[in-house]
Motif scaffolding. Sequence first.
Motif, mmCIF file in Angstrom:
data_model
loop_
_atom_site.group_PDB
_atom_site.id
_atom_site.type_symbol
_atom_site.label_atom_id
_atom_site.label_comp_id
_atom_site.label_asym_id
_atom_site.label_seq_id
_atom_site.Cartn_x
_atom_site.Cartn_y
_atom_site.Cartn_z
ATOM 1 N N SER A 279 0.807 -1.223 0.000
ATOM 2 C CA SER A 279 0.000 0.000 0.000
ATOM 3 C C SER A 279 0.844 1.279 0.000
ATOM 4 O O SER A 279 0.336 2.338 -0.332
ATOM 5 C CB SER A 279 -0.963 0.007 1.183
ATOM 6 N N ILE A 280 2.117 1.170 0.366
ATOM 7 C CA ILE A 280 3.004 2.335 0.356
ATOM 8 C C ILE A 280 4.288 1.947 -0.374
ATOM 9 O O ILE A 280 5.199 1.366 0.212
ATOM 10 C CB ILE A 280 3.322 2.834 1.786
ATOM 11 N N PRO A 281 4.378 2.249 -1.668
ATOM 12 C CA PRO A 281 5.580 1.905 -2.427
ATOM 13 C C PRO A 281 6.823 2.559 -1.829
ATOM 14 O O PRO A 281 6.793 3.721 -1.440
ATOM 15 C CB PRO A 281 5.300 2.462 -3.826
ATOM 16 N N GLY A 282 7.895 1.802 -1.755
ATOM 17 C CA GLY A 282 9.161 2.336 -1.268
ATOM 18 C C GLY A 282 9.243 2.487 0.230
ATOM 19 O O GLY A 282 10.200 3.061 0.748
ATOM 20 N N LEU A 283 8.263 1.967 0.979
ATOM 21 C CA LEU A 283 8.235 2.121 2.433
ATOM 22 C C LEU A 283 9.255 1.222 3.118
ATOM 23 O O LEU A 283 9.401 0.057 2.773
ATOM 24 C CB LEU A 283 6.844 1.791 2.980
ATOM 25 N N SER A 284 9.939 1.791 4.098
ATOM 26 C CA SER A 284 10.862 1.021 4.929
ATOM 27 C C SER A 284 10.670 1.422 6.387
ATOM 28 O O SER A 284 10.457 2.597 6.695
ATOM 29 C CB SER A 284 12.311 1.294 4.522
ATOM 30 N N PHE A 285 10.732 0.434 7.261
ATOM 31 C CA PHE A 285 10.703 0.698 8.695
ATOM 32 C C PHE A 285 12.115 0.729 9.261
ATOM 33 O O PHE A 285 12.308 0.964 10.434
ATOM 34 C CB PHE A 285 9.851 -0.358 9.421
ATOM 35 N N GLU A 286 13.087 0.471 8.393
ATOM 36 C CA GLU A 286 14.492 0.564 8.783
ATOM 37 C C GLU A 286 14.941 1.991 8.467
ATOM 38 O O GLU A 286 15.093 2.366 7.310
ATOM 39 C CB GLU A 286 15.341 -0.438 8.007
ATOM 40 N N VAL A 287 15.125 2.785 9.514
ATOM 41 C CA VAL A 287 15.478 4.190 9.321
ATOM 42 C C VAL A 287 16.984 4.355 9.492
ATOM 43 O O VAL A 287 17.520 4.198 10.582
ATOM 44 C CB VAL A 287 14.717 5.104 10.313
ATOM 45 N N THR A 288 17.645 4.647 8.395
ATOM 46 C CA THR A 288 19.071 4.957 8.396
ATOM 47 C C THR A 288 19.238 6.338 7.771
ATOM 48 O O THR A 288 18.324 6.846 7.109
ATOM 49 C CB THR A 288 19.872 3.937 7.561
ATOM 50 N N ARG A 289 20.406 6.923 7.933
ATOM 51 C CA ARG A 289 20.665 8.223 7.322
ATOM 52 C C ARG A 289 20.478 8.149 5.808
ATOM 53 O O ARG A 289 19.854 9.013 5.201
ATOM 54 C CB ARG A 289 22.075 8.701 7.663
ATOM 55 N N GLU A 290 21.014 7.104 5.197
ATOM 56 C CA GLU A 290 20.927 6.960 3.748
ATOM 57 C C GLU A 290 19.477 6.792 3.295
ATOM 58 O O GLU A 290 19.041 7.398 2.320
ATOM 59 C CB GLU A 290 21.762 5.758 3.275
ATOM 60 N N ARG A 291 18.734 5.946 4.007
ATOM 61 C CA ARG A 291 17.346 5.686 3.621
ATOM 62 C C ARG A 291 16.502 6.956 3.798
ATOM 63 O O ARG A 291 15.691 7.290 2.943
ATOM 64 C CB ARG A 291 16.788 4.535 4.465
ATOM 65 N N ALA A 292 16.673 7.667 4.919
ATOM 66 C CA ALA A 292 15.900 8.892 5.168
ATOM 67 C C ALA A 292 16.247 9.967 4.135
ATOM 68 O O ALA A 292 15.361 10.675 3.648
ATOM 69 C CB ALA A 292 16.144 9.398 6.580
ATOM 70 N N ALA A 293 17.522 10.081 3.780
ATOM 71 C CA ALA A 293 17.940 11.086 2.802
ATOM 72 C C ALA A 293 17.381 10.782 1.409
ATOM 73 O O ALA A 293 17.187 11.693 0.607
ATOM 74 C CB ALA A 293 19.455 11.176 2.748
ATOM 75 N N ALA A 294 17.107 9.510 1.130
ATOM 76 C CA ALA A 294 16.572 9.109 -0.172
ATOM 77 C C ALA A 294 15.048 9.010 -0.155
ATOM 78 O O ALA A 294 14.455 8.477 -1.082
ATOM 79 C CB ALA A 294 17.174 7.762 -0.583
ATOM 80 N N SER A 295 14.417 9.534 0.901
ATOM 81 C CA SER A 295 12.970 9.420 1.048
ATOM 82 C C SER A 295 12.262 10.742 0.792
ATOM 83 O O SER A 295 12.740 11.798 1.174
ATOM 84 C CB SER A 295 12.616 8.922 2.445
ATOM 85 N N ARG A 296 11.113 10.641 0.178
ATOM 86 C CA ARG A 296 10.251 11.799 -0.034
ATOM 87 C C ARG A 296 9.414 12.061 1.213
ATOM 88 O O ARG A 296 9.083 13.201 1.514
ATOM 89 C CB ARG A 296 9.341 11.551 -1.234
ATOM 90 N N VAL A 297 9.057 10.962 1.945
ATOM 91 C CA VAL A 297 8.177 11.066 3.104
ATOM 92 C C VAL A 297 8.813 10.399 4.313
ATOM 93 O O VAL A 297 9.352 9.299 4.208
ATOM 94 C CB VAL A 297 6.808 10.405 2.817
ATOM 95 N N GLY A 298 8.730 11.073 5.459
ATOM 96 C CA GLY A 298 9.134 10.500 6.728
ATOM 97 C C GLY A 298 7.938 10.505 7.665
ATOM 98 O O GLY A 298 7.213 11.501 7.744
ATOM 99 N N ILE A 299 7.720 9.397 8.358
ATOM 100 C CA ILE A 299 6.589 9.271 9.275
ATOM 101 C C ILE A 299 7.140 8.991 10.663
ATOM 102 O O ILE A 299 7.933 8.058 10.847
ATOM 103 C CB ILE A 299 5.650 8.118 8.842
#
Length: 183
Positions: free
Chosen positions: A65-85
């Motif tokens: 339901s959420i493309p590209g969603l990750s529950f693993e929050v790293t600096r790299e992943r957050a920097a490559a994200s459009r949305v943070g929850i």
Amino acid sequence: MFELFKARAEAVGAEVHRVPAAAVLGKVVEIVGRERTSDEPGGRAVWCQGRIGQGLPDPGALAWSIPGLSFEVTRERAAASRVGITEFDWALAETGTLAQDATDPRLRLASTLPETHVALVRTSTILPDLECLLVRIDPRRLRYLALVTGPSRTADIERVLTIGVHGPRKLVVVAVDDPEETP
């Protein structure tokens, strides 16, 4: 107190929604869907789950339901994200401010690096003002208090306002009612 919080938060540029606990996942999926997340760098989403998210389905079940969603929050992943929850511990009605024990660096990464921040907060934790918050905080335990009022903004010496320079361009608050609460 929710109505005052909503009015003040919207006055500084936040988008505010109120949902029952059973509808929080649907609201997050709707909001993130508008942002058109994808599994491409710059289009992803990260979710730093807390107490509100504990009742949600298995993280793997949310991937459809959420493309590209990750529950693993790293600096790299957050920097490559459009949305943070992320989830916030309190909200302040007087100023429309969200407050969070952000001692965990994953919370700071997910709330500051993506261009859109979706903040979940329980309506039962909306306090009147900063003074009411400060009496609840134990400085021996809380090492990093984050206060967020609207999307990131700054102005230069000529008073030219710019949104999103030092953090998210968009702040979306989802106030979650406990099952026994009614709006």
